[in-house]
Design an enzyme around this catalytic site. Structure first.
Site, mmCIF file in Angstrom:
data_model
loop_
_atom_site.group_PDB
_atom_site.id
_atom_site.type_symbol
_atom_site.label_atom_id
_atom_site.label_comp_id
_atom_site.label_asym_id
_atom_site.label_seq_id
_atom_site.Cartn_x
_atom_site.Cartn_y
_atom_site.Cartn_z
ATOM 1 N N ARG A 90 0.885 -1.163 0.065
ATOM 2 C CA ARG A 90 0.104 0.156 0.144
ATOM 3 C C ARG A 90 0.928 1.408 0.025
ATOM 4 N NH1 ARG A 90 -4.619 1.855 4.543
ATOM 5 N NH2 ARG A 90 -4.846 3.984 3.763
ATOM 6 N N CYS A 164 -19.132 -1.010 1.636
ATOM 7 C CA CYS A 164 -18.277 -0.003 1.871
ATOM 8 C C CYS A 164 -18.938 0.950 3.314
ATOM 9 C CB CYS A 164 -18.023 1.096 0.763
ATOM 10 S SG CYS A 164 -17.149 2.429 1.061
ATOM 11 N N HIS A 194 -16.383 4.496 -4.128
ATOM 12 C CA HIS A 194 -15.561 5.379 -3.860
ATOM 13 C C HIS A 194 -15.740 6.621 -4.878
ATOM 14 C CE1 HIS A 194 -12.548 3.120 -1.116
ATOM 15 N NE2 HIS A 194 -13.764 3.370 -0.470
ATOM 16 N N TYR A 256 -13.674 11.086 -1.421
ATOM 17 C CA TYR A 256 -12.971 10.465 -2.377
ATOM 18 C C TYR A 256 -13.016 11.468 -3.599
ATOM 19 C CZ TYR A 256 -11.985 6.148 -0.136
ATOM 20 O OH TYR A 256 -11.512 5.296 1.152
#
Length: 436
Positions: A90, A164, A194, A256
């Site tokens: 990541r 989510c 997102h 986002y």
């Protein structure tokens, strides 16, 4: 009821366990199996999970194993929360795109593509093993990028739904601003994972029911303009977006959207403060030290900084509706990631969208949506096309497919930039992609 959590050694698992313990009347879990190849870490999380359940008087048993096939046998549902390559991968996803002047983020842009390429083949292998062991089990995908991973599962014929926490998080925050119970707030939530907007917020009358995700019947009034007028500043600050933008658009975007609406500004900030992955890794080290304390039998406050607020509540609501154990108000309506099937007519039927869905009789059906405004529709269509190309690259490999996906992404879209990002993506993921 038996649940299996693949990736059960995650530092986030105690949040899920806490939710299962608190909401036992909604979801009567009898057996919880945590699956993870990291044996030492898994035992640490498993021990804390048992202490949390004991403290709250929950009778469920917790077992830990590295044997996936044994874990999923006879499971009613399997929760997927994987991070292939861990926080180290990541960190790279959030770092190398910045070298090209692009946002570094684990689900958006080039970093998100890298995560999809690493993740999709592993998830599909797990899903196939679940199907062989127990074809009736539901797969609940928490694994990012949720939209792409969920589509991969559905395309392969699995009983899957993506989840989510953006919608339930906003619903809880709106309810707190209004001083009402969360169940009275219904969202007009639309988009892709997102990449969503709250186009309306309905305050239901007391006792009307409605479910947290929206789409349920019941009298109520529209309160989004009131929210923006009275609480616009804290809402905008929480999203990192300018209040005039929210008032101009008349919606509340997910945070986002900042990567799209303020891309260059975000890139500048990330170059100064560094990656979120480094911050999360430090938090995880602290959490693991706390988890090792045999006296700890509650989730620590530090876990809130790990991210994923309200995931446990969302997971319980979804599982209860899928498995027919729900006892709360309108448990069959929730914001999830599922097939479009004509709900957004400008997208293919096979696309995965994030909207309120009715969950009943073992089916997940996206609810009808009013037409999406052009300003939002264009971005949704572009990102959906990127996701289709990203999935093809994840399934088939090939530098040219990675390049195509990047060229299609709204945050890339330039020949030279797509070439440079492709080179970096492949260089940083050679150990995870067997076709490189």
């Amino acid at each position: 009821m038996k649940l299996a959590i693949v990736g059960g050694g995650s530092t986030y698992t105690p949040e899920l366990v806490d939710g299962f313990a608190r909401l036992r009347d909604t979801l009567p879990v009898g057996e919880l199996v945590l699956v993870d190849p990291a044996a030492e870490r898994l035992e640490l999380i498993g021990a804390l999970a048992r202490r949390i359940l004991v403290r709250q008087g929950h009778p469920a048993t917790v077992t830990t194993t590295g044997d996936l096939d044994a874990a999923v046998a006879d499971a009613d549902a399997v929760l997927l929360q994987l991070r292939i390559g861990g926080q180290a991968a990541r960190n790279e996803d959030e770092t190398w795109p910045l070298e090209c002047g692009c946002v570094g983020q684990e689900t958006t842009g080039a970093g998100g593509l890298a995560k999809a390429l690493r993740t999709v083949p592993v998830v599909l292998d797990i899903a196939e093993r679940v199907r062989r062991a127990n074809p009736h089990a539901w797969l609940i995908d928490f694994t990012n990028p949720v939209g792409i991973v969920t589509r991969a599962l559905l395309d392969a014929g699995h009983r899957a739904v993506g989840l989510c926490n953006v919608a339930i998080g906003l619903q809880r925050k709106f309810a707190a601003h209004l001083g009402v119970a969360p169940e009275r707030v219904r969202l007009d939530h639309v988009g892709l994972n997102h990449l969503t907007w709250e186009r309306g917020v309905t305050l239901l009358e007391p006792g009307a029911g409605g479910g947290w995700g929206g789409g349920a019947d019941g009298p109520g009034r529209e309160v989004l303009p009131e929210l923006l007028e009275r609480f616009g500043e804290p809402i905008a600050a929480d999203l990192g977006l300018p209040l005039p933008l929210l008032r101009r658009l008349g919606v509340v975007p997910s945070y986002y959207l900042r990567y799209f609406y303020q891309h260059d500004e975000v890139v500048g900030e990330l170059r100064v403060k560094g990656s979120r992955a480094a911050e999360v890794a430090a938090i995880e080290r602290e959490l693991l030290a706390l988890y090792a304390d045999p006296a700890l039998d509650t989730k620590p406050e530090l876990l809130e900084k790990r991210g994923g607020a309200y995931y446990s509540e969302a997971a319980v609501q979804l599982l209860a509706a899928l498995l027919g154990t729900g006892s709360g108000p309108a448990p069959g309506v929730q914001v999830v990631n599922t097939r479009n099937d004509g709900v957004l007519p400008f997208l293919p039927a096979e696309a995965v969208i994030e909207v309120p869905a009715r969950i009943a009789d073992g089916r997940v059906t996206a609810l009808p949506q009013r037409p999406v405004e052009p300003l939002f529709r264009g971005l949704v269509a572009a990102v959906s096309c990127y996701e289709e190309l990203a999935l093809e690259a994840a399934l088939k490999g090939g530098r040219h497919r990675v390049f195509d996906a990047l060229l299609a992404h709204p945050l890339v879209g330039q020949l030279d930039l797509a070439e440079r990002l492709t080179d970096r993506l492949l260089a940083h993921n050679r150990n995870h992609l067997d076709w490189v």
